[in-house]
Design a protein around this motif. Sequence first.
Motif, PDB file in Angstrom:
ATOM      1  N   UNK A   1      35.908  24.183  35.067  1.00  0.00           N
ATOM      2  CA  UNK A   1      35.594  25.125  33.991  1.00  0.00           C
ATOM      3  C   UNK A   1      36.697  26.133  33.708  1.00  0.00           C
ATOM      4  N   UNK A   2      37.610  26.305  34.619  1.00  0.00           N
ATOM      5  CA  UNK A   2      38.733  27.196  34.363  1.00  0.00           C
ATOM      6  C   UNK A   2      39.646  26.716  33.246  1.00  0.00           C
ATOM      7  N   UNK A   3      39.493  25.463  32.832  1.00  0.00           N
ATOM      8  CA  UNK A   3      40.280  24.915  31.725  1.00  0.00           C
ATOM      9  C   UNK A   3      39.564  25.067  30.388  1.00  0.00           C
ATOM     10  N   UNK A   4      38.376  25.664  30.373  1.00  0.00           N
ATOM     11  CA  UNK A   4      37.536  25.686  29.176  1.00  0.00           C
ATOM     12  C   UNK A   4      38.239  26.314  27.973  1.00  0.00           C
ATOM     13  N   UNK A   5      38.871  27.453  28.172  1.00  0.00           N
ATOM     14  CA  UNK A   5      39.535  28.129  27.062  1.00  0.00           C
ATOM     15  C   UNK A   5      40.669  27.304  26.474  1.00  0.00           C
ATOM     16  N   UNK A   6      41.460  26.692  27.333  1.00  0.00           N
ATOM     17  CA  UNK A   6      42.569  25.859  26.870  1.00  0.00           C
ATOM     18  C   UNK A   6      42.054  24.611  26.166  1.00  0.00           C
ATOM     19  N   UNK A   7      40.929  24.069  26.646  1.00  0.00           N
ATOM     20  CA  UNK A   7      40.330  22.893  25.989  1.00  0.00           C
ATOM     21  C   UNK A   7      39.851  23.247  24.585  1.00  0.00           C
ATOM     22  N   UNK A   8      39.152  24.365  24.459  1.00  0.00           N
ATOM     23  CA  UNK A   8      38.637  24.774  23.153  1.00  0.00           C
ATOM     24  C   UNK A   8      39.776  24.995  22.166  1.00  0.00           C
ATOM     25  N   UNK A   9      40.893  25.548  22.632  1.00  0.00           N
ATOM     26  CA  UNK A   9      42.029  25.791  21.746  1.00  0.00           C
ATOM     27  C   UNK A   9      42.587  24.484  21.193  1.00  0.00           C
ATOM     28  N   UNK A  10      42.745  23.476  22.050  1.00  0.00           N
ATOM     29  CA  UNK A  10      43.272  22.190  21.585  1.00  0.00           C
ATOM     30  C   UNK A  10      42.256  21.506  20.678  1.00  0.00           C
ATOM     31  N   UNK A  11      41.007  21.490  21.094  1.00  0.00           N
ATOM     32  CA  UNK A  11      39.969  20.830  20.307  1.00  0.00           C
ATOM     33  C   UNK A  11      39.874  21.447  18.912  1.00  0.00           C
ATOM     34  N   UNK A  12      39.872  22.764  18.826  1.00  0.00           N
ATOM     35  CA  UNK A  12      39.740  23.436  17.536  1.00  0.00           C
ATOM     36  C   UNK A  12      40.889  23.085  16.612  1.00  0.00           C
ATOM     37  N   UNK A  13      42.120  23.131  17.128  1.00  0.00           N
ATOM     38  CA  UNK A  13      43.255  22.834  16.255  1.00  0.00           C
ATOM     39  C   UNK A  13      43.304  21.358  15.877  1.00  0.00           C
ATOM     40  N   UNK A  14      42.980  20.487  16.817  1.00  0.00           N
ATOM     41  CA  UNK A  14      43.013  19.054  16.530  1.00  0.00           C
ATOM     42  C   UNK A  14      41.988  18.682  15.460  1.00  0.00           C
TER      43      UNK A  14
ATOM     44  N   UNK B   1      50.264  24.011  31.210  1.00  0.00           N
ATOM     45  CA  UNK B   1      50.857  24.347  32.514  1.00  0.00           C
ATOM     46  C   UNK B   1      50.223  25.555  33.177  1.00  0.00           C
ATOM     47  N   UNK B   2      50.050  26.631  32.445  1.00  0.00           N
ATOM     48  CA  UNK B   2      49.494  27.842  33.070  1.00  0.00           C
ATOM     49  C   UNK B   2      48.044  27.641  33.521  1.00  0.00           C
ATOM     50  N   UNK B   3      47.143  27.154  32.676  1.00  0.00           N
ATOM     51  CA  UNK B   3      45.772  26.947  33.168  1.00  0.00           C
ATOM     52  C   UNK B   3      45.683  25.913  34.285  1.00  0.00           C
ATOM     53  N   UNK B   4      46.493  24.878  34.232  1.00  0.00           N
ATOM     54  CA  UNK B   4      46.500  23.887  35.318  1.00  0.00           C
ATOM     55  C   UNK B   4      46.942  24.530  36.630  1.00  0.00           C
ATOM     56  N   UNK B   5      47.971  25.369  36.553  1.00  0.00           N
ATOM     57  CA  UNK B   5      48.472  26.024  37.764  1.00  0.00           C
ATOM     58  C   UNK B   5      47.427  26.931  38.389  1.00  0.00           C
ATOM     59  N   UNK B   6      46.509  27.451  37.570  1.00  0.00           N
ATOM     60  CA  UNK B   6      45.440  28.302  38.071  1.00  0.00           C
ATOM     61  C   UNK B   6      44.322  27.492  38.725  1.00  0.00           C
ATOM     62  N   UNK B   7      44.022  26.326  38.169  1.00  0.00           N
ATOM     63  CA  UNK B   7      42.826  25.583  38.535  1.00  0.00           C
ATOM     64  C   UNK B   7      43.066  24.481  39.571  1.00  0.00           C
ATOM     65  N   UNK B   8      44.157  23.736  39.433  1.00  0.00           N
ATOM     66  CA  UNK B   8      44.294  22.517  40.226  1.00  0.00           C
ATOM     67  C   UNK B   8      44.583  22.722  41.711  1.00  0.00           C
ATOM     68  N   UNK B   9      45.279  23.774  42.128  1.00  0.00           N
ATOM     69  CA  UNK B   9      45.422  23.955  43.574  1.00  0.00           C
ATOM     70  C   UNK B   9      44.088  24.038  44.300  1.00  0.00           C
TER      71      UNK B   9
END
Length: 260
Positions: A28-41, A147-155
Amino acid sequence: MLVLLPPSEGKASAGEGAPLELESLSLPGLAGAREAVLAELVELCAADEEKAREILGLSEGLRGEVAKNAGLRAAGARPAGEIYTGVLYDALGLATLDKAAKRRAADSLLVFSGLWGAVRVTDRIPSYRCAMGVKLPGLGPLAAHWRAPMAEVLPAAAAEGLVLDLRSAAYAAAWKPKGGVAERTATVRVLHAPTRKVVSHFNKATKGRIVRGLLTAGAVPASPAELVEALRGLGYAVEAEATGKAGRAWSLDVLVDDVH
């Protein structure tokens, strides 16, 4: 063990059914980044078909993918493991795994995506077309966006276990394991033994078979060294290079004679 996979370019139709619930996806930490891509796409594909086709790198024959993207929010969704197809996923054969192996797949497999960032194979998504190499007009290159959201979530997703990185270069650009995670990470190349050259089609198929073999065997290697032993136990010829440097991943070469 966390296994990082690339998506497939081609995808199965999601068909009818309940639409995407973005908040239900794993990580769920990727939610904001997902919404940004989905909205623009969605906006891009609904507003200008030709511009969208150019930006997404789609041929004339794939024009229908633009309309599919425009309707993503209302489209039916299915588990990602059913949406992704192609050579690697055919060889992996998620649908034919036994129950125990399917549970292990749900826990350990993570598929990278230009649109979703990364999803579990049990996450319900619609069929879409948006590669990691795409550069959207507003967000820019997707690999950089993630990159930034992945670096926060994936570790945290990797925890203290092995990371088996089978991604292609475009998807690896979205997250590079660092520090202690990198030291527990192994990348894999599949080489034709007599020539020591990578054969693209067989490279993907062998990676799918490797993952299937590990899941079916119930193997839980905790380190790259244990992964080498597990793969040899499955009958693979493996050469391993441990860098010996802090914060660096292992590189494994799997040697095969048959390239068909």
